[in-house]
Design a protein around this motif. Sequence first.
Motif, PDB file in Angstrom:
ATOM      1  N   GLU A 114       0.829  -1.197   0.000  1.00 20.29           N
ATOM      2  CA  GLU A 114       0.000   0.000   0.000  1.00 20.29           C
ATOM      3  C   GLU A 114       0.869   1.256   0.000  1.00 20.29           C
ATOM      4  O   GLU A 114       0.630   2.196  -0.757  1.00 20.29           O
ATOM      5  N   LYS A 121       1.470   5.623  -7.417  1.00 19.57           N
ATOM      6  CA  LYS A 121       0.299   6.322  -7.961  1.00 19.57           C
ATOM      7  C   LYS A 121       0.666   7.759  -8.342  1.00 19.57           C
ATOM      8  O   LYS A 121       0.213   8.276  -9.380  1.00 19.57           O
ATOM      9  N   GLU A 271      -6.025   2.122 -13.937  1.00 17.53           N
ATOM     10  CA  GLU A 271      -7.234   1.336 -13.695  1.00 17.53           C
ATOM     11  C   GLU A 271      -6.927  -0.093 -13.265  1.00 17.53           C
ATOM     12  O   GLU A 271      -7.850  -0.870 -12.988  1.00 17.53           O
ATOM     13  N   PRO A 273      -6.236  -3.270 -11.078  1.00 17.88           N
ATOM     14  CA  PRO A 273      -6.720  -3.581  -9.720  1.00 17.88           C
ATOM     15  C   PRO A 273      -5.673  -3.368  -8.627  1.00 17.88           C
ATOM     16  O   PRO A 273      -6.017  -2.969  -7.511  1.00 17.88           O
ATOM     17  N   TRP A 274      -4.409  -3.602  -8.942  1.00 18.26           N
ATOM     18  CA  TRP A 274      -3.373  -3.449  -7.914  1.00 18.26           C
ATOM     19  C   TRP A 274      -3.266  -1.994  -7.453  1.00 18.26           C
ATOM     20  O   TRP A 274      -2.962  -1.716  -6.309  1.00 18.26           O
ATOM     21  N   LYS A 276      -5.918   0.267  -7.887  1.00 17.70           N
ATOM     22  CA  LYS A 276      -7.230   0.751  -7.441  1.00 17.70           C
ATOM     23  C   LYS A 276      -7.684   0.165  -6.107  1.00 17.70           C
ATOM     24  O   LYS A 276      -8.348   0.840  -5.321  1.00 17.70           O
ATOM     25  N   VAL A 277      -7.348  -1.111  -5.843  1.00 15.98           N
ATOM     26  CA  VAL A 277      -7.886  -1.753  -4.627  1.00 15.98           C
ATOM     27  C   VAL A 277      -6.770  -2.292  -3.754  1.00 15.98           C
ATOM     28  O   VAL A 277      -6.881  -3.360  -3.159  1.00 15.98           O
ATOM     29  N   ILE A 278      -5.681  -1.550  -3.634  1.00 10.34           N
ATOM     30  CA  ILE A 278      -4.527  -2.020  -2.878  1.00 10.34           C
ATOM     31  C   ILE A 278      -4.855  -2.268  -1.413  1.00 10.34           C
ATOM     32  O   ILE A 278      -4.339  -3.186  -0.781  1.00 10.34           O
ATOM     33  N   LYS A 279      -5.772  -1.486  -0.837  1.00  6.23           N
ATOM     34  CA  LYS A 279      -6.071  -1.648   0.585  1.00  6.23           C
ATOM     35  C   LYS A 279      -6.659  -3.014   0.874  1.00  6.23           C
ATOM     36  O   LYS A 279      -6.352  -3.649   1.871  1.00  6.23           O
ATOM     37  N   ARG A 280      -7.526  -3.472   0.008  1.00  9.91           N
ATOM     38  CA  ARG A 280      -8.123  -4.798   0.220  1.00  9.91           C
ATOM     39  C   ARG A 280      -7.101  -5.905   0.019  1.00  9.91           C
ATOM     40  O   ARG A 280      -7.137  -6.923   0.670  1.00  9.91           O
ATOM     41  N   ARG A 281      -6.163  -5.674  -0.900  1.00  9.49           N
ATOM     42  CA  ARG A 281      -5.178  -6.713  -1.171  1.00  9.49           C
ATOM     43  C   ARG A 281      -4.103  -6.795  -0.107  1.00  9.49           C
ATOM     44  O   ARG A 281      -3.375  -7.766  -0.036  1.00  9.49           O
ATOM     45  N   ASN A 282      -3.949  -5.767   0.686  1.00  9.07           N
ATOM     46  CA  ASN A 282      -2.887  -5.779   1.673  1.00  9.07           C
ATOM     47  C   ASN A 282      -3.213  -6.650   2.878  1.00  9.07           C
ATOM     48  O   ASN A 282      -2.412  -6.791   3.789  1.00  9.07           O
TER      49      ASN A 282
END
Length: 456
Positions: A114, A121, A271, A273-274, A276-282
């Motif tokens: 993250e 980013k 766009e 996923p890594w 855009k949704v890094i918080k969920r993947r961490n």
Amino acid sequence: MSTFRQENVEDHYEMGEELGSGQFAIVRKCREKKSGLEYAAKFIKKRRLSSSRRGVSREEIEREVDILREIQHSNIITLHDVFENKTDVVLILELVSGGELFDFLAEKESLTEEEATQFLKQILDGVHYLHSKRIAHFDLKPENIMLLDKNVPNPRIKLIDFGIAHKIEAGNEFKNIFGTPEFVAPEIVNYEPLGLEADMWSIGVITYILLSGASPFLGETKQETLTNISAVNYDFDEEYFSNTSELAKDFIRRLLVKDPKKRMTIAQSLEHPWIKVIKRRNVRNEDNGKKPERRRLKTTRLKEYTIKSHSSMPPNNTYINFERFSKVMEEVAAAEESLREMERNKKSFQEDIEALRSIYEEKESWYKEENESISQDLRQIRQELQKTEALKKQAQEETKNALLVANGLKRRYRKLENRYEALAKQVASEMKFVQELVRSMEQEKLQGGEGDCGIR
């Protein structure tokens, strides 16, 4: 053609310490006298002769200035003013004093994906702005990704050094071989048409290093590095990527694609996923039922990479707490690299000597041919001169003869003129005699007529 201020930059700015230097440029800290604000002054050495390789050509400087004048983004360095003197063009730039991003991250014990993507980013946002204006940076690498100020909660990224940036014009094919070998795209290595896609490859390499501390294509020699790039020869070694998410690897895979047309664009990368949704993947759910933990990336290898990438340690040594063994190993590695560099330089010198010998032989042959040609031309010129001298003598003789003839004619003319004058005088005398005779006769006639009148 760009216009620069033809004034002494030091009339407006107080120059301070040197911040860095390149082959033909020096960057110094400066303070504007009028406002008191601090900036960075980049002195670019101008190329005096078009045939010279010392300095930067006017065209290249103008291109860099034109691009800097066009861009205004929070993640890109800004241009404040431009001065010019006899030897340099001086760019007054925004002062970016936070150091390199990789140095900043290497100071941390560990790094979450993250945290990594928060900085990535910003890089993507800056590149997205450039690409929206059809500007390719062509030299994206850790040294050109700086922090405006590292002593703030959320440091801001700044992309710097637009020395080889280009505006990509539609319909104009552009080729060049430039950049830093470790980060250049295959199309640069293979001297193929270039576009914005080359920057995306560099972002892929930067991301790979950021997450692992290893360089995907770096070889023992520059040629080996370029060969690896051309063959897209890399992998995700478990030793370096054991704690890296699959989505992060997918992000890198979509950038390190040989065909530029199939490579992920800047819009597509934003766009992904890594990103855009890094918080969920961490958060990773462990199969053994343990409490979920955040993925943390060890920065030890990133520290090692930053040390190797710098030619010398910075004045403020941020790596002073390394274990003694690590320091010794680093020094040994540096010594080995120096020896390898010496060996490479030796080989390079030998190649240069061979090239110079070949050039010398080629030039010697050319000089011989030119000498023969010039000798032949000189012989022809001598022959022509001899002919000219002969013609000159002939002309002089003819002129002399003509003068003699002219003098003879002149003498004859004078004799005839004298005779004519004598005849003229004689004729005039005879005419006078005739006129007097006529007058005498007329008078006698008149006198005779008067006598007749008296007789009658």
